[in-house]
Design a protein around this motif. Structure first.
Motif, PDB file in Angstrom:
ATOM      1  N   ALA A 224      38.305  45.713  40.429  1.00  0.00           N
ATOM      2  CA  ALA A 224      39.589  45.691  39.704  1.00  0.00           C
ATOM      3  C   ALA A 224      39.543  46.518  38.414  1.00  0.00           C
ATOM      4  O   ALA A 224      39.993  46.065  37.358  1.00  0.00           O
ATOM      5  CB  ALA A 224      40.006  44.253  39.418  1.00  0.00           C
ATOM      6  N   LEU A 270      46.770  41.663  36.401  1.00  0.00           N
ATOM      7  CA  LEU A 270      45.393  41.185  36.515  1.00  0.00           C
ATOM      8  C   LEU A 270      45.300  39.722  36.103  1.00  0.00           C
ATOM      9  O   LEU A 270      46.006  39.286  35.195  1.00  0.00           O
ATOM     10  CB  LEU A 270      44.501  42.048  35.625  1.00  0.00           C
ATOM     11  CG  LEU A 270      44.360  43.476  36.147  1.00  0.00           C
ATOM     12  CD1 LEU A 270      43.894  44.417  35.045  1.00  0.00           C
ATOM     13  CD2 LEU A 270      43.399  43.515  37.325  1.00  0.00           C
ATOM     14  N   ARG A 275      38.125  38.723  36.261  1.00  0.00           N
ATOM     15  CA  ARG A 275      39.062  39.262  37.258  1.00  0.00           C
ATOM     16  C   ARG A 275      38.686  38.847  38.683  1.00  0.00           C
ATOM     17  O   ARG A 275      39.509  38.891  39.578  1.00  0.00           O
ATOM     18  CB  ARG A 275      39.115  40.788  37.150  1.00  0.00           C
ATOM     19  CG  ARG A 275      39.753  41.211  35.852  1.00  0.00           C
ATOM     20  CD  ARG A 275      39.909  42.700  35.713  1.00  0.00           C
ATOM     21  NE  ARG A 275      40.499  42.973  34.395  1.00  0.00           N
ATOM     22  CZ  ARG A 275      40.694  44.178  33.903  1.00  0.00           C
ATOM     23  NH1 ARG A 275      40.362  45.249  34.607  1.00  0.00           N
ATOM     24  NH2 ARG A 275      41.231  44.331  32.711  1.00  0.00           N
ATOM     25  N   HIS A 291      37.260  36.117  29.502  1.00  0.00           N
ATOM     26  CA  HIS A 291      36.980  37.387  30.166  1.00  0.00           C
ATOM     27  C   HIS A 291      35.564  37.827  29.812  1.00  0.00           C
ATOM     28  O   HIS A 291      35.279  38.152  28.666  1.00  0.00           O
ATOM     29  CB  HIS A 291      38.001  38.439  29.717  1.00  0.00           C
ATOM     30  CG  HIS A 291      37.792  39.745  30.385  1.00  0.00           C
ATOM     31  ND1 HIS A 291      37.690  40.937  29.697  1.00  0.00           N
ATOM     32  CD2 HIS A 291      37.646  40.065  31.681  1.00  0.00           C
ATOM     33  CE1 HIS A 291      37.482  41.918  30.557  1.00  0.00           C
ATOM     34  NE2 HIS A 291      37.462  41.424  31.760  1.00  0.00           N
TER      35      HIS A 291
END
Ligand code: ATP
Ligand code: NI
Length: 306
Positions: A224, A270, A275, A291
């Protein structure tokens, strides 16, 4: 020092559906005389990254960050400077010979164009240089005046390789160069690529993990638009650290062909957190909230997982 140093590269593509985040904070070094593989499922941003390195991004692309080559940031160079670098320093072998070669020109005429564009030498010497170049990629001189449609897929791929190495570039960007080739032809092309990259660097973009394994020193895994793992090739195959890489390796025939469940996210929307978390077998609660950064995990090893 690395031959090419990609720092905080972001590439966004404007589309009707919104901004496509094709590369997100990509940090990657290609060392001198190193073959680096770039793998990941379809649409994860491999080709866009490859095109960024040769300054051939689509018109709707906006790139930020740095691609440092010879002390210069390629992203800040004017087109004239890039033209000088393209081919001579960094060359791309394109995915599809059929769409990259001109069907109405013979192979000699196309190679002559490549040379004439750069070198001011008499026609006679161009002919001799072309014969020599074709010999290096295993094509007989007598095929010089044939048209692309008279060549097999493997032979056309050899022509593409010849065009890419014509000016002795230090870095080759090879995008899916074995796609659609029969097994024996594929391995001949792999051997040729090994030969022509013996004293230069390469970024090899491929879906074929066996080809990446056979050719590359290190492998970067993309998911991604992000790099999620970088490691030496054998460790990627024997002890991948990221659950996504584990999934890719597990989907190989030798590992029983277990595909990763689900689909990668669209690059316009996203998921928050990691992800990969919606598809991850070992996700925890934090994975949907935080993240993760790409972090070192021992020598030459980086992983983006909490
Ligand atoms: N010119 C373009 N304009 C808008 N979006 C694009 C353009 N080219 C590619 N994309 C999108 O950018 C994303 C990354 O594409 P890219 O071709 O780099 O993927 P890839 O990893 O090379 O896939 P594949 O393995 O199928 O070749 C995809 O979502 C794709 O749809
Ligand atoms: Ni691609």
């Amino acid at each position: 020092m690395a031959l090419l140093d990609i720092q905080h590269l972001n590439v966004r593509l404007a589309t009707r559906a919104g901004m496509v985040a094709a590369s997100s904070d990509v940090n990657l070094r290609i060392r001198h005389d190193e073959r680096l593989g770039l793998i990941g499922e379809t649409g994860c941003g491999k080709s866009i990254l490859g095109h960024a390195l040769v300054g051939l991004l689509p018109e709707n692309a906006v790139a930020t960050g740095k691609i440092i080559y010879d002390g210069e940031n390629l992203l800040a160079q004017p087109e004239a400077a890039l033209q000088n670098i393209r081919g001579r320093h960094i060359a791309m072998i394109f995915q599809d010979p059929h769409s990259s070669l001109n069907p109405v020109l013979t192979v000699y005429e196309q190679l002559m164009e490549v040379y004439r564009y750069r070198l001011k030498v008499p026609r006679q010497s161009i002919r001799a240089m072309t014969v020599h170049l074709l010999e290096r990629v295993g094509i007989d001189a007598e095929r010089l005046d044939d048209y692309p449609h008279q060549f097999s897929g493997g032979m056309l791929q050899r022509v593409m390789i010849a065009m890419a190495i014509a000016f002795q570039p230090r870095l080759l960007v090879a995008d899916e160069i074995t796609k659609g080739l029969d097994r024996p032809v594929k391995w001949k092309i792999v051997n040729l690529i090994r030969e022509v990259t013996a004293r230069r660097s390469m970024l090899l973009i491929t879906h074929d993990l066996q080809v990446a394994r056979a050719l590359c020193d290190r492998i970067a895994v993309m998911y991604a638009g992000e790099i999620v793992e970088i490691d030496r090739t054998e460790r990627i195959f024997h002890g991948p650290a990221h659950p996504y890489t584990q999934g890719l390796i597990g989907a190989l025939p030798a590992a029983g062909l277990h595909p990763i469940a689900g689909q990668p996210p669209g690059l316009t929307r996203l998921p928050a957190g990691c992800r990969f978390h919606p598809r991850c077998k070992v996700r925890e609660r934090a994975c949907s909230q935080r993240h993760p950064q790409l972090r070192p995990l021992g020598e030459d090893r980086y992983v983006r997982c909490i």
